[in-house]
Every structure is written in C-alpha cells, then in structure tokens.
Design a protein around this motif. Structure first.
Motif, PDB file in Angstrom:
ATOM      1  N   UNK A  28     -18.324 -59.513  -9.492  1.00 29.77           N
ATOM      2  CA  UNK A  28     -18.326 -60.755  -8.723  1.00 29.77           C
ATOM      3  C   UNK A  28     -18.791 -61.932  -9.573  1.00 29.77           C
ATOM      4  N   UNK A  29     -19.727 -61.684 -10.498  1.00 31.34           N
ATOM      5  CA  UNK A  29     -20.221 -62.769 -11.360  1.00 31.34           C
ATOM      6  C   UNK A  29     -19.165 -63.219 -12.368  1.00 31.34           C
ATOM      7  N   UNK A  30     -18.158 -62.390 -12.600  1.00 35.57           N
ATOM      8  CA  UNK A  30     -17.062 -62.762 -13.508  1.00 35.57           C
ATOM      9  C   UNK A  30     -15.952 -63.496 -12.778  1.00 35.57           C
ATOM     10  N   UNK A  31     -16.164 -63.783 -11.501  1.00 41.44           N
ATOM     11  CA  UNK A  31     -15.207 -64.583 -10.764  1.00 41.44           C
ATOM     12  C   UNK A  31     -14.276 -63.798  -9.848  1.00 41.44           C
ATOM     13  N   UNK A  32     -14.381 -62.490  -9.827  1.00 40.01           N
ATOM     14  CA  UNK A  32     -13.546 -61.697  -8.914  1.00 40.01           C
ATOM     15  C   UNK A  32     -14.119 -61.796  -7.496  1.00 40.01           C
ATOM     16  N   UNK A  33     -13.242 -61.685  -6.518  1.00 45.34           N
ATOM     17  CA  UNK A  33     -13.711 -61.580  -5.135  1.00 45.34           C
ATOM     18  C   UNK A  33     -13.712 -60.106  -4.755  1.00 45.34           C
ATOM     19  N   UNK A  34     -14.396 -59.778  -3.681  1.00 43.44           N
ATOM     20  CA  UNK A  34     -14.459 -58.379  -3.245  1.00 43.44           C
ATOM     21  C   UNK A  34     -13.058 -57.830  -2.975  1.00 43.44           C
ATOM     22  N   UNK A  83     -23.786 -42.839  14.062  1.00 48.76           N
ATOM     23  CA  UNK A  83     -25.003 -43.487  14.522  1.00 48.76           C
ATOM     24  C   UNK A  83     -26.263 -42.668  14.311  1.00 48.76           C
ATOM     25  N   UNK A  84     -26.154 -41.412  13.891  1.00 51.00           N
ATOM     26  CA  UNK A  84     -27.329 -40.569  13.681  1.00 51.00           C
ATOM     27  C   UNK A  84     -27.818 -40.621  12.238  1.00 51.00           C
ATOM     28  N   UNK A  85     -27.061 -41.257  11.345  1.00 52.13           N
ATOM     29  CA  UNK A  85     -27.449 -41.310   9.944  1.00 52.13           C
ATOM     30  C   UNK A  85     -28.556 -42.342   9.742  1.00 52.13           C
ATOM     31  N   UNK A  86     -29.280 -42.192   8.655  1.00 51.75           N
ATOM     32  CA  UNK A  86     -30.238 -43.182   8.196  1.00 51.75           C
ATOM     33  C   UNK A  86     -29.450 -44.093   7.252  1.00 51.75           C
ATOM     34  N   UNK A  87     -29.350 -45.374   7.571  1.00 50.82           N
ATOM     35  CA  UNK A  87     -28.493 -46.275   6.791  1.00 50.82           C
ATOM     36  C   UNK A  87     -29.349 -47.331   6.091  1.00 50.82           C
ATOM     37  N   UNK A  88     -29.080 -47.493   4.783  1.00 50.47           N
ATOM     38  CA  UNK A  88     -29.729 -48.519   3.980  1.00 50.47           C
ATOM     39  C   UNK A  88     -28.649 -49.518   3.569  1.00 50.47           C
ATOM     40  N   UNK A  89     -28.904 -50.804   3.772  1.00 50.75           N
ATOM     41  CA  UNK A  89     -27.914 -51.832   3.473  1.00 50.75           C
ATOM     42  C   UNK A  89     -28.428 -52.750   2.366  1.00 50.75           C
ATOM     43  N   UNK A  90     -27.533 -53.040   1.405  1.00 50.09           N
ATOM     44  CA  UNK A  90     -27.846 -53.937   0.291  1.00 50.09           C
ATOM     45  C   UNK A  90     -26.857 -55.102   0.345  1.00 50.09           C
ATOM     46  N   UNK A  91     -27.367 -56.310   0.157  1.00 55.56           N
ATOM     47  CA  UNK A  91     -26.501 -57.494   0.190  1.00 55.56           C
ATOM     48  C   UNK A  91     -25.747 -57.650  -1.126  1.00 55.56           C
ATOM     49  N   UNK A  92     -24.507 -58.157  -1.034  1.00 55.61           N
ATOM     50  CA  UNK A  92     -23.687 -58.439  -2.206  1.00 55.61           C
ATOM     51  C   UNK A  92     -23.493 -59.949  -2.307  1.00 55.61           C
ATOM     52  N   UNK A  93     -23.761 -60.492  -3.491  1.00 55.55           N
ATOM     53  CA  UNK A  93     -23.645 -61.951  -3.693  1.00 55.55           C
ATOM     54  C   UNK A  93     -22.712 -62.241  -4.860  1.00 55.55           C
ATOM     55  N   UNK A  94     -22.031 -63.374  -4.772  1.00 54.02           N
ATOM     56  CA  UNK A  94     -21.101 -63.761  -5.838  1.00 54.02           C
ATOM     57  C   UNK A  94     -21.823 -64.561  -6.912  1.00 54.02           C
ATOM     58  N   UNK A  95     -21.042 -65.184  -7.823  1.00 50.06           N
ATOM     59  CA  UNK A  95     -21.599 -65.933  -8.948  1.00 50.06           C
ATOM     60  C   UNK A  95     -22.447 -67.120  -8.489  1.00 50.06           C
ATOM     61  N   UNK A  96     -22.115 -67.718  -7.342  1.00 49.63           N
ATOM     62  CA  UNK A  96     -22.882 -68.853  -6.816  1.00 49.63           C
ATOM     63  C   UNK A  96     -24.049 -68.411  -5.935  1.00 49.63           C
ATOM     64  N   UNK A  97     -24.373 -67.120  -5.943  1.00 51.16           N
ATOM     65  CA  UNK A  97     -25.454 -66.536  -5.157  1.00 51.16           C
ATOM     66  C   UNK A  97     -25.219 -66.681  -3.649  1.00 51.16           C
ATOM     67  N   UNK A  98     -23.931 -66.618  -3.279  1.00 48.91           N
ATOM     68  CA  UNK A  98     -23.553 -66.690  -1.873  1.00 48.91           C
ATOM     69  C   UNK A  98     -23.290 -65.273  -1.370  1.00 48.91           C
ATOM     70  N   UNK A  99     -23.761 -64.975  -0.177  1.00 49.41           N
ATOM     71  CA  UNK A  99     -23.545 -63.660   0.412  1.00 49.41           C
ATOM     72  C   UNK A  99     -22.058 -63.466   0.685  1.00 49.41           C
ATOM     73  N   UNK A 100     -21.482 -62.398   0.099  1.00 48.22           N
ATOM     74  CA  UNK A 100     -20.054 -62.128   0.285  1.00 48.22           C
ATOM     75  C   UNK A 100     -19.803 -60.808   1.005  1.00 48.22           C
ATOM     76  N   UNK A 101     -20.832 -59.996   1.170  1.00 50.95           N
ATOM     77  CA  UNK A 101     -20.642 -58.720   1.855  1.00 50.95           C
ATOM     78  C   UNK A 101     -21.891 -57.854   1.779  1.00 50.95           C
ATOM     79  N   UNK A 102     -21.744 -56.625   2.253  1.00 51.75           N
ATOM     80  CA  UNK A 102     -22.851 -55.664   2.230  1.00 51.75           C
ATOM     81  C   UNK A 102     -22.360 -54.308   1.747  1.00 51.75           C
ATOM     82  N   UNK A 103     -23.274 -53.575   1.171  1.00 50.80           N
ATOM     83  CA  UNK A 103     -23.007 -52.203   0.755  1.00 50.80           C
ATOM     84  C   UNK A 103     -23.986 -51.332   1.536  1.00 50.80           C
ATOM     85  N   UNK A 104     -23.458 -50.364   2.273  1.00 50.89           N
ATOM     86  CA  UNK A 104     -24.303 -49.501   3.109  1.00 50.89           C
ATOM     87  C   UNK A 104     -24.256 -48.067   2.599  1.00 50.89           C
ATOM     88  N   UNK A 105     -25.443 -47.452   2.496  1.00 53.83           N
ATOM     89  CA  UNK A 105     -25.569 -46.060   2.069  1.00 53.83           C
ATOM     90  C   UNK A 105     -26.165 -45.291   3.245  1.00 53.83           C
TER      91      UNK A 105
END
Length: 187
Positions: A28-34, A83-105
């Motif tokens: 994302x920092x190289x200019x690609x979008x998700x 819905x029974x899983x334990x889910x951890x979510x991490x934010x994804x940001x682009x080169x301008x530090x704008x939130x573009x999505x989330x990654x959930x484990x």
C-alpha cells in the motif's frame, strides 16, 4: 489457566495479523490499492495452514467487503460455528496513513481447550509415574531396612528352637494355638 492461555493465543493472533498487515502496508505504501493486490489469498491460506490455532484470516476493505480470505480449514482449528471464534482485527493504512481496510485473524476456541486437555493428560501421566516410582522406593526401603533384618533374626533364632528346652517348645506351641484361634485364617 484457560484464560491466560486464551490471552496468549490472542497475542499470537495479533502478532500474525500485524505481520500480514506489514506485508500489505508495504504494498500500500508503494501506491497500490487493496483491490489491485493479487494472490494474497494464497499467503493467508499458507499462514492458517502453518498455525494449528488459527481458524481463518480475512482482509476487508473500508466498506466491509471481503477482498481476501484464507481457504476453509478442516479438522482441528476449523471454526465450529460462526461467531464462536476469537477474532483479532488489525487496521490497514495506505501511504497517506488513511484507513483503507482491516485484517482479521480468527482463533477457534476448541483449539486452546484441546491443547490444555493434552497438557492435563501429560501432567496426570507424569503424576502417576512419579507415584509409582515413589512406591517402588518405599518398597525397596522397607525390604532393605525392615524385612531383611527381621528375616535374618528369625533365621538366627530358628535353628536354636529344636535345642531349646521342652518347656520353651510348649510355650511356643501354646502361643501359636492362641494366635490361630483368634485369627482363623492362620491355620
């Protein structure tokens, strides 16, 4: 113990999620979008396959659409119910530090329970083994320092009995009869 172990799995899931998020952040920092990134599903599937506690990993854009998802896992680690899983979510940001999505484990709660049961089985086995060793040591000590000296004393006294006086023999016979009459199993 289960709560602490579950917390450690949360930390493990967050670490995995942050590592995958760094991979995406580099692109994302190289200019690609998700939506321009291709083949990340394979990376997510590989990550889930390598860790038995992970149930799934998915990447969603800012609108909540799923862009990448690991292949479904079968057997241990597969989600039992949505819905029974334990889910951890991490934010994804682009080169301008704008939130573009989330990654959930997602971590399946059945996995930590099974691992704790395995640990409990091992602990019980070790305890039983230790107790058996303790009994063997006690048996050895009793045989060595109690039974063997008593047997030696009996062997030393036994040859002298036939040479003892008639009175001594009668006393021993009387004692034996009395013991056998009070204890029917003696003879």
């Amino acid at each position: 113990a289960y709560g602490r172990y579950r917390d450690s799995l949360t930390v493990r899931a967050r670490t995995v999620g942050e590592g995958l998020a760094r991979n995406l952040d580099n692109m994302l920092s190289k200019g690609f979008s998700l939506s321009e990134i291709e083949g990340f599903d394979a990376k997510l599937t590989e990550t889930v396959a390598d860790d038995s506690a992970l149930a799934s990993v998915e990447v969603k854009d800012i609108d909540g659409r799923t862009l990448f998802r690991s292949s479904p896992k079968e057997g241990p680690g597969a989600p039992l119910e949505v819905g029974k899983e334990l889910i951890v979510t991490v934010e994804l940001k682009d080169a301008e530090d704008t939130l573009v999505g989330t990654l959930s484990v997602a971590v399946d709660p059945a996995v930590p329970r099974q691992e704790l049961y395995d640990l409990l089985r091992w602990a019980v086995g070790a305890s039983v083994g230790s107790f058996a060793l303790f009994l063997a040591v006690v048996f050895f000590v009793v045989m060595r320092w109690l039974v063997t000296p008593i047997a030696a004393i009996c062997c030393a006294v036994s040859p002298a009995l036939p040479r003892a006086s008639r009175m001594t023999s009668l006393v021993f016979a009387q004692i034996s009869r009395e013991l056998c009459s009070t204890h029917p199993g003696c003879g």
